[in-house]
Every structure is written in C-alpha cells, then in structure tokens.
Design a protein around this motif. Sequence first.
Motif, PDB file in Angstrom:
ATOM      1  N   THR A 134       0.829  -1.199   0.000  1.00  0.00           N
ATOM      2  CA  THR A 134       0.000   0.000   0.000  1.00  0.00           C
ATOM      3  C   THR A 134       0.868   1.255   0.000  1.00  0.00           C
ATOM      4  O   THR A 134       0.600   2.205  -0.742  1.00  0.00           O
ATOM      5  CB  THR A 134      -0.943  -0.006   1.222  1.00  0.00           C
ATOM      6  OG1 THR A 134      -1.805  -1.140   1.119  1.00  0.00           O
ATOM      7  CG2 THR A 134      -1.778   1.253   1.297  1.00  0.00           C
ATOM      8  N   ASN A 135       1.926   1.273   0.811  1.00  0.00           N
ATOM      9  CA  ASN A 135       2.846   2.418   0.838  1.00  0.00           C
ATOM     10  C   ASN A 135       3.495   2.621  -0.527  1.00  0.00           C
ATOM     11  O   ASN A 135       3.616   3.761  -1.005  1.00  0.00           O
ATOM     12  CB  ASN A 135       3.932   2.224   1.895  1.00  0.00           C
ATOM     13  CG  ASN A 135       3.425   2.447   3.295  1.00  0.00           C
ATOM     14  OD1 ASN A 135       2.415   3.107   3.502  1.00  0.00           O
ATOM     15  ND2 ASN A 135       4.118   1.879   4.266  1.00  0.00           N
ATOM     16  N   HIS A 148       2.378   1.682  -3.531  1.00  0.00           N
ATOM     17  CA  HIS A 148       1.392   2.151  -4.508  1.00  0.00           C
ATOM     18  C   HIS A 148       1.034   3.618  -4.272  1.00  0.00           C
ATOM     19  O   HIS A 148       0.893   4.389  -5.229  1.00  0.00           O
ATOM     20  CB  HIS A 148       0.126   1.286  -4.461  1.00  0.00           C
ATOM     21  CG  HIS A 148       0.290  -0.036  -5.126  1.00  0.00           C
ATOM     22  ND1 HIS A 148       0.100  -0.222  -6.467  1.00  0.00           N
ATOM     23  CD2 HIS A 148       0.635  -1.245  -4.643  1.00  0.00           C
ATOM     24  CE1 HIS A 148       0.313  -1.482  -6.783  1.00  0.00           C
ATOM     25  NE2 HIS A 148       0.644  -2.128  -5.680  1.00  0.00           N
ATOM     26  N   ARG A 149       0.880   4.008  -3.001  1.00  0.00           N
ATOM     27  CA  ARG A 149       0.556   5.405  -2.707  1.00  0.00           C
ATOM     28  C   ARG A 149       1.687   6.337  -3.115  1.00  0.00           C
ATOM     29  O   ARG A 149       1.445   7.423  -3.657  1.00  0.00           O
ATOM     30  CB  ARG A 149       0.247   5.574  -1.223  1.00  0.00           C
ATOM     31  CG  ARG A 149      -1.126   5.105  -0.864  1.00  0.00           C
ATOM     32  CD  ARG A 149      -1.469   5.438   0.569  1.00  0.00           C
ATOM     33  NE  ARG A 149      -2.804   4.946   0.871  1.00  0.00           N
ATOM     34  CZ  ARG A 149      -3.161   4.444   2.032  1.00  0.00           C
ATOM     35  NH1 ARG A 149      -2.295   4.391   3.026  1.00  0.00           N
ATOM     36  NH2 ARG A 149      -4.386   4.010   2.229  1.00  0.00           N
ATOM     37  N   ASP A 150       2.921   5.928  -2.859  1.00  0.00           N
ATOM     38  CA  ASP A 150       4.060   6.754  -3.265  1.00  0.00           C
ATOM     39  C   ASP A 150       4.091   6.924  -4.777  1.00  0.00           C
ATOM     40  O   ASP A 150       4.346   8.018  -5.291  1.00  0.00           O
ATOM     41  CB  ASP A 150       5.375   6.137  -2.786  1.00  0.00           C
ATOM     42  CG  ASP A 150       5.593   6.270  -1.293  1.00  0.00           C
ATOM     43  OD1 ASP A 150       4.839   7.032  -0.654  1.00  0.00           O
ATOM     44  OD2 ASP A 150       6.511   5.618  -0.769  1.00  0.00           O
ATOM     45  N   LEU A 152       1.519   6.620  -6.948  1.00  0.00           N
ATOM     46  CA  LEU A 152       0.398   7.447  -7.386  1.00  0.00           C
ATOM     47  C   LEU A 152       0.628   8.919  -7.054  1.00  0.00           C
ATOM     48  O   LEU A 152       0.326   9.799  -7.859  1.00  0.00           O
ATOM     49  CB  LEU A 152      -0.903   6.950  -6.760  1.00  0.00           C
ATOM     50  CG  LEU A 152      -1.421   5.620  -7.309  1.00  0.00           C
ATOM     51  CD1 LEU A 152      -2.518   5.060  -6.413  1.00  0.00           C
ATOM     52  CD2 LEU A 152      -1.920   5.778  -8.733  1.00  0.00           C
ATOM     53  N   ALA A 153       1.185   9.197  -5.883  1.00  0.00           N
ATOM     54  CA  ALA A 153       1.466  10.580  -5.500  1.00  0.00           C
ATOM     55  C   ALA A 153       2.492  11.199  -6.443  1.00  0.00           C
ATOM     56  O   ALA A 153       2.378  12.380  -6.809  1.00  0.00           O
ATOM     57  CB  ALA A 153       1.981  10.638  -4.062  1.00  0.00           C
ATOM     58  N   LYS A 166      -7.904   6.361  -5.979  1.00  0.00           N
ATOM     59  CA  LYS A 166      -7.250   5.065  -5.835  1.00  0.00           C
ATOM     60  C   LYS A 166      -6.275   5.052  -4.662  1.00  0.00           C
ATOM     61  O   LYS A 166      -5.984   3.994  -4.107  1.00  0.00           O
ATOM     62  CB  LYS A 166      -6.525   4.697  -7.127  1.00  0.00           C
ATOM     63  CG  LYS A 166      -6.089   3.269  -7.180  1.00  0.00           C
ATOM     64  CD  LYS A 166      -5.589   2.886  -8.552  1.00  0.00           C
ATOM     65  CE  LYS A 166      -5.221   1.415  -8.548  1.00  0.00           C
ATOM     66  NZ  LYS A 166      -4.775   0.961  -9.849  1.00  0.00           N
ATOM     67  N   MET A 167      -5.779   6.227  -4.263  1.00  0.00           N
ATOM     68  CA  MET A 167      -4.837   6.296  -3.148  1.00  0.00           C
ATOM     69  C   MET A 167      -5.469   5.897  -1.816  1.00  0.00           C
ATOM     70  O   MET A 167      -4.758   5.549  -0.881  1.00  0.00           O
ATOM     71  CB  MET A 167      -4.242   7.698  -3.038  1.00  0.00           C
ATOM     72  CG  MET A 167      -3.224   8.002  -4.111  1.00  0.00           C
ATOM     73  SD  MET A 167      -2.606   9.676  -4.040  1.00  0.00           S
ATOM     74  CE  MET A 167      -1.582   9.592  -2.585  1.00  0.00           C
ATOM     75  N   GLN A 213      -7.381   3.191  -1.052  1.00  0.00           N
ATOM     76  CA  GLN A 213      -7.077   1.778  -0.843  1.00  0.00           C
ATOM     77  C   GLN A 213      -6.505   1.205  -2.139  1.00  0.00           C
ATOM     78  O   GLN A 213      -7.191   0.487  -2.861  1.00  0.00           O
ATOM     79  CB  GLN A 213      -8.333   0.994  -0.433  1.00  0.00           C
ATOM     80  CG  GLN A 213      -8.787   1.260   0.962  1.00  0.00           C
ATOM     81  CD  GLN A 213      -9.903   0.320   1.395  1.00  0.00           C
ATOM     82  OE1 GLN A 213     -10.632  -0.231   0.589  1.00  0.00           O
ATOM     83  NE2 GLN A 213     -10.023   0.143   2.690  1.00  0.00           N
ATOM     84  N   PRO A 214      -5.242   1.513  -2.429  1.00  0.00           N
ATOM     85  CA  PRO A 214      -4.682   1.096  -3.707  1.00  0.00           C
ATOM     86  C   PRO A 214      -4.562  -0.411  -3.869  1.00  0.00           C
ATOM     87  O   PRO A 214      -4.568  -0.912  -4.980  1.00  0.00           O
ATOM     88  CB  PRO A 214      -3.305   1.759  -3.731  1.00  0.00           C
ATOM     89  CG  PRO A 214      -2.976   2.031  -2.317  1.00  0.00           C
ATOM     90  CD  PRO A 214      -4.282   2.260  -1.627  1.00  0.00           C
TER      91      PRO A 214
END
Length: 89
Positions: A34-35, A37-39, A41-42, A72-73, A75-76
Amino acid sequence: MASNPGGLPISTDQLKARYIGTGHADISKHEWATNQHRDTLASHVGHYDQLSYYAVAENESIGRIRSRMLEKMLQPCGPPPKKKDHSTG
C-alpha cells in the motif's frame, strides 16, 4: 549506511523514523505494498507531464486522470486482509 548532505552518516533507524514509507520489521506485506502504490500514485499526480502522458494514453482529461488516481490512493491494494485470531480458547 547512507549520508546526509553534510556528509555525516545516517543510521537505518533514523531513516525509518524520517520516512514512513520505509517501513519497519513488523510491517505486513499489505501495508508495504500500500505504501509503495501510494508513493507511486502521489508521484504521478505531482508531475504534470506524467499526468498528461496518462491522459493521452487513456484518451481522458487530465483532471479525470488526477481524480481517479487520488481516489485510488485511499485503498490502492484493496481492503486490508482480516487479522488471524491466534487465541486457543
């Protein structure tokens, strides 16, 4: 060991305290993914050229692509897995 701009070494404990996404010894696979994917996407949302590329590739507006990535961020990787109960009773 890494070093900072002043040349002084930085321990891994200091790096992990500074950057949340680096995780820790007890991080689950889901939390780590999750971390990551969020990084990612950000980074895409923060760089206009990448957003433009995705918008052209998907034939969508830049605003719609940005909105979709921000949603999507939340719950990626989908909802977190259920915790296992290790009680014997």
